[in-house]
Design a protein around this motif. Structure first.
Motif, PDB file in Angstrom:
ATOM      1  N   VAL A   1     -30.030 -27.739  -4.068  1.00 39.37           N
ATOM      2  CA  VAL A   1     -30.232 -27.304  -5.451  1.00 39.37           C
ATOM      3  C   VAL A   1     -30.870 -25.921  -5.521  1.00 39.37           C
ATOM      4  O   VAL A   1     -30.557 -25.138  -6.407  1.00 39.37           O
ATOM      5  CB  VAL A   1     -31.089 -28.336  -6.218  1.00 39.37           C
ATOM      6  CG1 VAL A   1     -31.380 -27.840  -7.635  1.00 39.37           C
ATOM      7  CG2 VAL A   1     -30.375 -29.676  -6.264  1.00 39.37           C
ATOM      8  N   GLN A   2     -31.781 -25.609  -4.616  1.00 35.44           N
ATOM      9  CA  GLN A   2     -32.520 -24.336  -4.636  1.00 35.44           C
ATOM     10  C   GLN A   2     -33.266 -24.141  -5.965  1.00 35.44           C
ATOM     11  O   GLN A   2     -32.904 -23.322  -6.801  1.00 35.44           O
ATOM     12  CB  GLN A   2     -31.597 -23.143  -4.400  1.00 35.44           C
ATOM     13  CG  GLN A   2     -31.243 -22.907  -2.951  1.00 35.44           C
ATOM     14  CD  GLN A   2     -30.607 -21.545  -2.714  1.00 35.44           C
ATOM     15  OE1 GLN A   2     -30.189 -20.855  -3.652  1.00 35.44           O
ATOM     16  NE2 GLN A   2     -30.518 -21.151  -1.468  1.00 35.44           N
ATOM     17  N   TYR A   3     -34.322 -24.911  -6.131  1.00 34.50           N
ATOM     18  CA  TYR A   3     -35.142 -24.830  -7.343  1.00 34.50           C
ATOM     19  C   TYR A   3     -35.931 -23.526  -7.358  1.00 34.50           C
ATOM     20  O   TYR A   3     -36.364 -23.032  -6.322  1.00 34.50           O
ATOM     21  CB  TYR A   3     -36.114 -26.009  -7.402  1.00 34.50           C
ATOM     22  CG  TYR A   3     -35.443 -27.363  -7.433  1.00 34.50           C
ATOM     23  CD1 TYR A   3     -34.995 -27.907  -8.632  1.00 34.50           C
ATOM     24  CD2 TYR A   3     -35.268 -28.095  -6.271  1.00 34.50           C
ATOM     25  CE1 TYR A   3     -34.382 -29.142  -8.669  1.00 34.50           C
ATOM     26  CE2 TYR A   3     -34.663 -29.344  -6.296  1.00 34.50           C
ATOM     27  CZ  TYR A   3     -34.219 -29.865  -7.492  1.00 34.50           C
ATOM     28  OH  TYR A   3     -33.609 -31.086  -7.520  1.00 34.50           O
ATOM     29  N   ASN A   4     -36.165 -23.020  -8.557  1.00 31.75           N
ATOM     30  CA  ASN A   4     -37.003 -21.827  -8.714  1.00 31.75           C
ATOM     31  C   ASN A   4     -38.493 -22.160  -8.688  1.00 31.75           C
ATOM     32  O   ASN A   4     -39.318 -21.358  -8.249  1.00 31.75           O
ATOM     33  CB  ASN A   4     -36.674 -21.114 -10.026  1.00 31.75           C
ATOM     34  CG  ASN A   4     -35.222 -20.683 -10.098  1.00 31.75           C
ATOM     35  OD1 ASN A   4     -34.363 -21.460 -10.514  1.00 31.75           O
ATOM     36  ND2 ASN A   4     -34.935 -19.454  -9.679  1.00 31.75           N
TER      37      ASN A   4
ATOM     38  N   ILE B   1     -42.867 -28.780   1.093  1.00 28.51           N
ATOM     39  CA  ILE B   1     -43.372 -27.506   0.573  1.00 28.51           C
ATOM     40  C   ILE B   1     -42.738 -26.335   1.313  1.00 28.51           C
ATOM     41  O   ILE B   1     -42.330 -25.335   0.707  1.00 28.51           O
ATOM     42  CB  ILE B   1     -44.914 -27.454   0.686  1.00 28.51           C
ATOM     43  CG1 ILE B   1     -45.539 -28.469  -0.274  1.00 28.51           C
ATOM     44  CG2 ILE B   1     -45.436 -26.054   0.395  1.00 28.51           C
ATOM     45  CD1 ILE B   1     -47.040 -28.627  -0.113  1.00 28.51           C
ATOM     46  N   THR B   2     -42.632 -26.458   2.624  1.00 25.43           N
ATOM     47  CA  THR B   2     -42.041 -25.377   3.430  1.00 25.43           C
ATOM     48  C   THR B   2     -40.599 -25.122   3.033  1.00 25.43           C
ATOM     49  O   THR B   2     -40.189 -23.968   2.807  1.00 25.43           O
ATOM     50  CB  THR B   2     -42.115 -25.726   4.924  1.00 25.43           C
ATOM     51  OG1 THR B   2     -43.485 -25.853   5.314  1.00 25.43           O
ATOM     52  CG2 THR B   2     -41.452 -24.644   5.766  1.00 25.43           C
ATOM     53  N   VAL B   3     -39.810 -26.195   2.914  1.00 28.19           N
ATOM     54  CA  VAL B   3     -38.395 -26.039   2.552  1.00 28.19           C
ATOM     55  C   VAL B   3     -38.267 -25.528   1.118  1.00 28.19           C
ATOM     56  O   VAL B   3     -37.426 -24.660   0.833  1.00 28.19           O
ATOM     57  CB  VAL B   3     -37.642 -27.367   2.730  1.00 28.19           C
ATOM     58  CG1 VAL B   3     -36.221 -27.266   2.169  1.00 28.19           C
ATOM     59  CG2 VAL B   3     -37.591 -27.761   4.195  1.00 28.19           C
ATOM     60  N   PHE B   4     -39.098 -26.064   0.208  1.00 28.68           N
ATOM     61  CA  PHE B   4     -39.036 -25.570  -1.173  1.00 28.68           C
ATOM     62  C   PHE B   4     -39.270 -24.068  -1.224  1.00 28.68           C
ATOM     63  O   PHE B   4     -38.541 -23.334  -1.893  1.00 28.68           O
ATOM     64  CB  PHE B   4     -40.061 -26.275  -2.059  1.00 28.68           C
ATOM     65  CG  PHE B   4     -40.385 -25.487  -3.292  1.00 28.68           C
ATOM     66  CD1 PHE B   4     -39.472 -25.380  -4.330  1.00 28.68           C
ATOM     67  CD2 PHE B   4     -41.588 -24.771  -3.390  1.00 28.68           C
ATOM     68  CE1 PHE B   4     -39.750 -24.601  -5.440  1.00 28.68           C
ATOM     69  CE2 PHE B   4     -41.870 -24.003  -4.493  1.00 28.68           C
ATOM     70  CZ  PHE B   4     -40.951 -23.921  -5.531  1.00 28.68           C
TER      71      PHE B   4
ATOM     72  N   GLU C   1     -36.278 -22.029   0.005  1.00 24.80           N
ATOM     73  CA  GLU C   1     -35.137 -22.032  -0.913  1.00 24.80           C
ATOM     74  C   GLU C   1     -35.473 -21.325  -2.231  1.00 24.80           C
ATOM     75  O   GLU C   1     -34.617 -20.655  -2.813  1.00 24.80           O
ATOM     76  CB  GLU C   1     -34.687 -23.473  -1.181  1.00 24.80           C
ATOM     77  CG  GLU C   1     -34.232 -24.218   0.066  1.00 24.80           C
ATOM     78  CD  GLU C   1     -33.133 -23.493   0.812  1.00 24.80           C
ATOM     79  OE1 GLU C   1     -32.229 -22.919   0.152  1.00 24.80           O
ATOM     80  OE2 GLU C   1     -33.169 -23.478   2.062  1.00 24.80           O
ATOM     81  N   ALA C   2     -36.717 -21.466  -2.695  1.00 24.66           N
ATOM     82  CA  ALA C   2     -37.108 -20.776  -3.930  1.00 24.66           C
ATOM     83  C   ALA C   2     -37.096 -19.267  -3.737  1.00 24.66           C
ATOM     84  O   ALA C   2     -36.715 -18.509  -4.639  1.00 24.66           O
ATOM     85  CB  ALA C   2     -38.498 -21.245  -4.375  1.00 24.66           C
ATOM     86  N   THR C   3     -37.510 -18.822  -2.544  1.00 24.85           N
ATOM     87  CA  THR C   3     -37.468 -17.385  -2.249  1.00 24.85           C
ATOM     88  C   THR C   3     -36.038 -16.879  -2.319  1.00 24.85           C
ATOM     89  O   THR C   3     -35.765 -15.805  -2.901  1.00 24.85           O
ATOM     90  CB  THR C   3     -38.070 -17.100  -0.863  1.00 24.85           C
ATOM     91  OG1 THR C   3     -39.438 -17.544  -0.845  1.00 24.85           O
ATOM     92  CG2 THR C   3     -38.026 -15.615  -0.545  1.00 24.85           C
ATOM     93  N   LYS C   4     -35.102 -17.627  -1.738  1.00 21.98           N
ATOM     94  CA  LYS C   4     -33.686 -17.243  -1.808  1.00 21.98           C
ATOM     95  C   LYS C   4     -33.208 -17.189  -3.257  1.00 21.98           C
ATOM     96  O   LYS C   4     -32.525 -16.236  -3.670  1.00 21.98           O
ATOM     97  CB  LYS C   4     -32.833 -18.235  -1.027  1.00 21.98           C
ATOM     98  CG  LYS C   4     -33.072 -18.267   0.471  1.00 21.98           C
ATOM     99  CD  LYS C   4     -32.225 -19.364   1.115  1.00 21.98           C
ATOM    100  CE  LYS C   4     -32.546 -19.528   2.602  1.00 21.98           C
ATOM    101  NZ  LYS C   4     -31.793 -20.655   3.202  1.00 21.98           N
ATOM    102  N   ALA C   5     -33.557 -18.215  -4.030  1.00 25.01           N
ATOM    103  CA  ALA C   5     -33.113 -18.275  -5.425  1.00 25.01           C
ATOM    104  C   ALA C   5     -33.704 -17.128  -6.235  1.00 25.01           C
ATOM    105  O   ALA C   5     -33.004 -16.474  -7.026  1.00 25.01           O
ATOM    106  CB  ALA C   5     -33.515 -19.615  -6.040  1.00 25.01           C
ATOM    107  N   ASN C   6     -34.976 -16.839  -6.024  1.00 26.15           N
ATOM    108  CA  ASN C   6     -35.641 -15.798  -6.820  1.00 26.15           C
ATOM    109  C   ASN C   6     -35.193 -14.393  -6.423  1.00 26.15           C
ATOM    110  O   ASN C   6     -35.223 -13.471  -7.244  1.00 26.15           O
ATOM    111  CB  ASN C   6     -37.156 -15.930  -6.686  1.00 26.15           C
ATOM    112  CG  ASN C   6     -37.680 -17.223  -7.298  1.00 26.15           C
ATOM    113  OD1 ASN C   6     -37.015 -17.847  -8.138  1.00 26.15           O
ATOM    114  ND2 ASN C   6     -38.859 -17.647  -6.872  1.00 26.15           N
ATOM    115  N   LYS C   7     -34.772 -14.219  -5.176  1.00 29.42           N
ATOM    116  CA  LYS C   7     -34.322 -12.894  -4.727  1.00 29.42           C
ATOM    117  C   LYS C   7     -33.014 -12.480  -5.381  1.00 29.42           C
ATOM    118  O   LYS C   7     -32.674 -11.290  -5.360  1.00 29.42           O
ATOM    119  CB  LYS C   7     -34.200 -12.871  -3.205  1.00 29.42           C
ATOM    120  CG  LYS C   7     -35.543 -12.690  -2.506  1.00 29.42           C
ATOM    121  CD  LYS C   7     -35.389 -12.494  -1.002  1.00 29.42           C
ATOM    122  CE  LYS C   7     -36.737 -12.177  -0.354  1.00 29.42           C
ATOM    123  NZ  LYS C   7     -36.639 -11.997   1.112  1.00 29.42           N
ATOM    124  N   THR C   8     -32.300 -13.423  -5.970  1.00 32.35           N
ATOM    125  CA  THR C   8     -31.079 -13.047  -6.693  1.00 32.35           C
ATOM    126  C   THR C   8     -31.405 -12.207  -7.924  1.00 32.35           C
ATOM    127  O   THR C   8     -30.521 -11.569  -8.499  1.00 32.35           O
ATOM    128  CB  THR C   8     -30.284 -14.295  -7.122  1.00 32.35           C
ATOM    129  OG1 THR C   8     -31.088 -15.088  -8.013  1.00 32.35           O
ATOM    130  CG2 THR C   8     -29.890 -15.141  -5.919  1.00 32.35           C
TER     131      THR C   8
END
Length: 594
Positions: free
Chosen positions: A457-460, A496-499, A502-509
């Motif tokens: 899902v890649q949550y923000n 927490i580590t995985v979140f 994935e959040a970093t990836k999502a936010n970098k968009t």
């Protein structure tokens, strides 16, 4: 309706309690039966034993006094709110108190709020009630005459924080013991309802307890405490929404406000104590919500957050003409643990009306349940510029087996399908979620499925916790808390580590994009930077410099709290975006740039 009272021998309440059958939310006050005297309806002496029939004379006397009591017109004539504080603002007192004793006499109240946004709103409601009774508010703990802790019971850690705080306050109270105005300490909210006697028995420092539905009773409870007695009201209500209580906004620089639209929860998830501490769902009338939002708009606030334990199951049945309407459909693949009521004005209607009040006011809502996102809600969010494209979508677990044990009403597959449907319906939507690590019976395979859901899902934004079993819940009675504490904590760290990855990836968009930011004030980490939030509710940091004012051609200004500014994003992490400011603008005009 039964109320709550000062400390008296518990055995006096037992005959009454044996005669009553209480539903799950109509839990009676646990102290002693109130001695009613409402406009002459009952004498001020002790009530006769409920197990012994009334004598004929007593029955006739009661019937006579009932017939000569107040009629319907009396209650209508006394229901008009008063602007100024006077004796008429205070309800007729119980027989053991006078009207004067219910007044605050300018005693100073200090609030400490713990837990969720609902508790923040409850603090404002409690203060509104006390303010009308003549109390003053202070931000200085040392000068307080009354200290009220608004508490949370969702996890054991939250309660431990309060126990520790009470030990600290005990020292302060001892120093004030001989003063002219003794210090009174109260526990408000979920912890007061859940622990009841334990708080009084364990901590003699506590003078009053008030559950989430008993804030109207605070003046009486404090008046009783002034006599040196402990007092409590933890009665849960079937209809209390505080619809007629306008919360007092206490921060003059605030840009955002919480607006409670409903209270309680019917979902009965097996891990959750909310239905037992806040009762069953009941919604405020739409008209009272709109009145509060208009008031906030007139005061210049630029954002409201609609609040509820299950906010998107809102159902206003106060207007009879809408009670024949059909219930709103659930999200595809989702079911409820309770029988839904028919009719009423639903969340989509409320969201539509709130968003029309002020086009320059952002609208958010929390906390929703995934089952209550029908297409009409998603379509409305997509269409309205001032409804934020940000949804909280609590998953709790990525394992269908664990979700069934949690009684969430959906599978992993149904949840993922809903995520895809939301992203198709609302392009660019920002998603946040809740997850619990180490629920009863959770295996390593279940845990791995939750990790994979986070990656998929890649949550923000994420809120992740280790499981904490609570008494009264279905899990407490039917399941075994069999995941060792060290395993829970290890799994939580992995989540927490995985979140964060994935959040970093999502936010970098967002890097390279221009986003609309509502300015909140100075950054906590730098006096040369400002902080605000974008549409997706992510924190955005940018330099405090002069910029063009697009609303006033040729003028250059510095951003102030409550301003909308355009910020070009230059970097992103799992929790924060950074950028440089372009110009001041409006919400309506920003769509041309974002």
């Amino acid at each position: 309706m039964l109320g709550c009272h000062t400390m008296q021998p518990l055995q006096r309440v037992l005959p009454l309690k044996r005669r009553l059958k209480w539903g799950p939310v109509a839990s009676v006050s646990w102290m002693l039966p109130r001695i009613f005297r409402a406009h002459g309806s009952l004498p001020s002496t002790a009530c006769p034993s409920p197990e012994k029939p009334l004598e004929d004379g007593a029955q006739k006397d009661f019937t006579t006094r009932l017939a000569t009591g107040p009629d319907f017109q009396y209650f209508l004539s006394t229901s008009t709110p008063q602007e100024k504080l006077s004796h008429s603002d205070v309800e007729d007192p119980p027989p053991y108190l006078s009207v004067n004793e219910l007044l605050g006499r300018q005693r100073k109240v200090y609030f400490e709020t713990y837990g969720c946004q609902m508790n923040v709103n409850d603090t404002e409601i409690a203060w509104s009630i006390l303010q009308k009774s003549g109390y003053l508010r202070t931000s200085n703990l040392q000068e307080a005459d009354v200290i009220l802790l608004v508490t949370c019971s969702i996890r054991e850690k939250a309660e431990q924080t309060i126990w520790s705080r009470l030990n600290q306050l005990k020292v302060l109270k001892t120093k004030r013991f001989r003063s002219a105005v003794p210090l009174r300490i109260g526990i408000l909210g979920c912890m007061a309802e859940r622990l009841k006697e334990e708080i009084f028995n364990r901590e003699k420092v506590v003078d009053i307890l008030a559950g989430p539905d008993a804030y109207r009773d605070l003046p009486r409870l404090l008046a009783v405490a002034e006599s040196g007695q402990q007092a409590a009201n933890v009665l849960l209500s079937l209809d209390e929404t505080y619809a007629d209580v306008m919360p007092v906004q206490t921060s003059p620089s605030a840009t955002s406000a919480f607006v409670s639209i409903m209270r309680g929860c019917n979902n009965m998830c097996s891990y959750c104590i909310v239905p037992f501490t806040r009762g069953r769902e009941r919604s405020r009338p739409v008209v009272s919500i709109l009145e509060e939002v208009r008031k906030l708009s007139d005061e210049g606030l630029k954002e409201v957050v609609l609040l509820g334990q299950n906010v998107n199951s809102f159902q206003d049945t106060s207007e009879i003409q809408f009670n024949s309407a059909l219930s709103t459909n659930h999200s595809r693949g989702f079911s409820a643990n309770y029988k839904a009521k028919q009719g009423g004005l639903r969340f989509a209607h409320l969201l539509d009306q709130v968003s029309r009040i002020d086009p320059e006011m952002r609208i958010r809502f929390t906390s929703p349940h995934p089952k209550d996102f029908p297409d009409e809600v998603l379509q409305l969010i997509h269409e309205r510029e001032n409804i934020c494209k940000q949804l909280h979508l609590p998953a709790q677990s990525g394992s269908s087996r664990v979700l069934e044990a949690m009684r969430r009403g959906y599978s992993r597959e149904a949840y993922v399908e809903l995520v895809h449907h939301i992203r198709e319906s609302i392009p660019g939507v920002s998603l946040s979620s809740d997850f619990i690590a180490g629920f009863c019976g959770e295996t390593e395979e279940d845990h791995l499925q939750t990790l994979s859901l986070l990656r998929e899902v890649q949550y923000n934004v994420g809120f992740l916790f280790a499981y904490s079993m609570r008494q009264k819940t279905r899990a407490y009675h039917r399941l075994k808390d069999d995941v060792p504490e060290e395993v829970k904590l290890r799994r939580l760290e992995e989540l927490i580590t995985v979140f964060r990855e994935e959040a970093t990836k999502a936010n970098k968009t967002a890097v390279g994009c221009t986003q609309l930011v509502l300015v909140e004030g100075l950054s906590k980490r730098s006096s040369t930077d400002l902080c605000g939030r974008n549409d997706g509710n992510l924190k955005v940091i940018f330099p405090d410099v002069e910029m063009e004012d697009a609303t006033n051609s040729g003028l250059r200004v510095r951003a102030q709290p409550g301003d909308y500014v355009l910020v070009k994003i230059t970097s992103a992490s799992s929790q924060t975006l950074k950028g440089h400011v372009l110009c001041k603008t409006t919400l309506k005009d920003s769509s041309a740039y974002c």
